[in-house]
Design an enzyme around this catalytic site. Structure first.
Site, PDB file in Angstrom:
ATOM      1  N   ASP A   7      -3.189   9.304   8.672  1.00 36.84           N
ATOM      2  CA  ASP A   7      -2.074   8.371   8.631  1.00 36.84           C
ATOM      3  C   ASP A   7      -1.189   8.190   7.257  1.00 36.84           C
ATOM      4  O   ASP A   7      -1.786   8.055   6.282  1.00 36.84           O
ATOM      5  CB  ASP A   7      -2.135   7.133   9.569  1.00 36.84           C
ATOM      6  CG  ASP A   7      -0.820   6.625   9.551  1.00 36.84           C
ATOM      7  OD1 ASP A   7       0.315   7.184  10.482  1.00 36.84           O
ATOM      8  OD2 ASP A   7      -0.597   5.480   9.385  1.00 36.84           O
ATOM      9  N   GLU A   9       2.364   5.844   5.542  1.00 36.31           N
ATOM     10  CA  GLU A   9       3.255   5.025   5.439  1.00 36.31           C
ATOM     11  C   GLU A   9       4.485   5.310   4.418  1.00 36.31           C
ATOM     12  O   GLU A   9       3.914   5.996   3.459  1.00 36.31           O
ATOM     13  CB  GLU A   9       2.802   3.469   5.195  1.00 36.31           C
ATOM     14  CG  GLU A   9       1.823   3.104   6.291  1.00 36.31           C
ATOM     15  CD  GLU A   9       2.453   2.931   7.815  1.00 36.31           C
ATOM     16  OE1 GLU A   9       3.561   2.905   7.922  1.00 36.31           O
ATOM     17  OE2 GLU A   9       1.566   2.912   8.674  1.00 36.31           O
ATOM     18  N   HIS A  57       5.683  -1.909   7.586  1.00 35.25           N
ATOM     19  CA  HIS A  57       4.239  -2.036   6.897  1.00 35.25           C
ATOM     20  C   HIS A  57       4.122  -3.133   6.003  1.00 35.25           C
ATOM     21  O   HIS A  57       2.914  -3.210   5.511  1.00 35.25           O
ATOM     22  CB  HIS A  57       4.148  -0.715   6.335  1.00 35.25           C
ATOM     23  CG  HIS A  57       5.068   0.107   5.450  1.00 35.25           C
ATOM     24  ND1 HIS A  57       5.624  -0.636   4.313  1.00 35.25           N
ATOM     25  CD2 HIS A  57       6.072   1.126   5.484  1.00 35.25           C
ATOM     26  CE1 HIS A  57       6.733  -0.046   3.677  1.00 35.25           C
ATOM     27  NE2 HIS A  57       6.570   1.023   4.326  1.00 35.25           N
ATOM     28  N   HIS A 150       1.807  -2.219  10.581  1.00 34.67           N
ATOM     29  CA  HIS A 150       1.397  -0.585  10.237  1.00 34.67           C
ATOM     30  C   HIS A 150       0.661  -0.690   9.057  1.00 34.67           C
ATOM     31  O   HIS A 150       0.995  -1.061   8.018  1.00 34.67           O
ATOM     32  CB  HIS A 150       2.381   0.514  10.219  1.00 34.67           C
ATOM     33  CG  HIS A 150       3.059   0.739  11.706  1.00 34.67           C
ATOM     34  ND1 HIS A 150       3.428   1.968  11.989  1.00 34.67           N
ATOM     35  CD2 HIS A 150       3.429  -0.331  12.801  1.00 34.67           C
ATOM     36  CE1 HIS A 150       3.875   1.838  13.336  1.00 34.67           C
ATOM     37  NE2 HIS A 150       4.026   0.403  13.758  1.00 34.67           N
ATOM     38  N   ASP A 155      -4.677   2.274  10.751  1.00 36.40           N
ATOM     39  CA  ASP A 155      -4.012   3.104  11.845  1.00 36.40           C
ATOM     40  C   ASP A 155      -5.164   4.586  12.066  1.00 36.40           C
ATOM     41  O   ASP A 155      -4.952   4.909  13.141  1.00 36.40           O
ATOM     42  CB  ASP A 155      -2.732   3.685  11.583  1.00 36.40           C
ATOM     43  CG  ASP A 155      -1.794   2.377  11.916  1.00 36.40           C
ATOM     44  OD1 ASP A 155      -2.136   1.233  12.328  1.00 36.40           O
ATOM     45  OD2 ASP A 155      -0.354   2.659  11.701  1.00 36.40           O
TER      46      ASP A 155
END
Length: 231
Positions: A7, A9, A57, A150, A155
């Protein structure tokens, strides 16, 4: 089979408009089991953080200012993922950002064939149902209570659990795969394992009257009764 659940960000939605990656998190799976190996890196995007992205985030300019730029972490990231298949929720989003960053530092891009998209998997498996990560956590009973904002590594860890449920649980091959994996090293093949007869056969559960009644019933069917045949 080595897989990397991944994942990112970012500062926004479009690398073509100057948005950058600010965090990468990844979890290693081997034969659909977590090995305990992870990758996590915050990245200085070399630009200001838009408020809309910060609200998602919580990674702000002051926090990211002393973090390495992507060029400095690119090789460590590539070394970690190796040639493994990448498991990503909404893979097209993360892959376009990763490839934009890799292109900028003159590294080979990652082909889309290397990405398994859990969003598409969920939509095929549960058509018409919500397929966000939070929705899938609710469906499968995966604990995401720590997900207030997030975060790439958190995640990834949650997505790893969801992915294993999507492919049939933590043992999609029902434990028939003759390999085990420990966090300290590669799989060991259990080549010496074979199914063996019980050392002591189980005693019959039929009583003598029940056995006699069954025999009489079969005799009435004649010589062609299946119970009289030996396989």
């Amino acid at each position: 089979m080595r897989e990397i659940v991944l994942d990112t960000e970012t500062t926004g939605f479009e690398p073509s408009e100057g948005d950058r990656i600010v965090e990468i998190g990844a979890v290693e799976l081997f034969n659909h089991l977590p090995t305990g190996k992870t990758y996590h890196q915050y990245i200085n995007p070399e630009r200001l953080m838009p408020k809309a992205a910060f609200d998602v985030h919580g990674l702000g300019d002051d926090f990211l200012r002393d973090k390495p730029v992507f060029k400095l972490i690119a090789q460590d990231f590539l070394d970690f993922i190796g040639d493994a298949q990448l498991i990503i929720h909404n893979a097209s989003f993360d892959m376009k950002f990763l490839n934009a960053e890799l292109t900028a530092v003159k590294r080979p891009i990652l082909p889309m064939t290397r990405a398994t998209d859990t969003l598409m998997m969920a939509r095929r498996k549960f058509p018409g149902s919500p397929a966000t990560l939070d929705a899938l956590c609710r469906r499968f009973g995966v604990d995401n209570s720590a997900r207030e904002k997030h975060g790439a590594l958190l995640d990834s860890e949650i997505l790893a659990e969801v992915y294993l449920e999507l492919v049939g649980g933590r043992q999609p091959d029902f434990g028939l795969n003759p390999a085990t994996q420990t966090a300290s090293g590669p799989a060991k093949t259990l080549s010496d394992w074979r199914p063996r007869p019980r050392p002591n056969p189980l005693p019959p559960r039929l009583t003598e009257p029940e056995s006699a009644a069954h025999t009489a019933f079969v005799d009435k069917m004649g010589a062609g009764a299946i119970w009289k045949k030996r396989l």
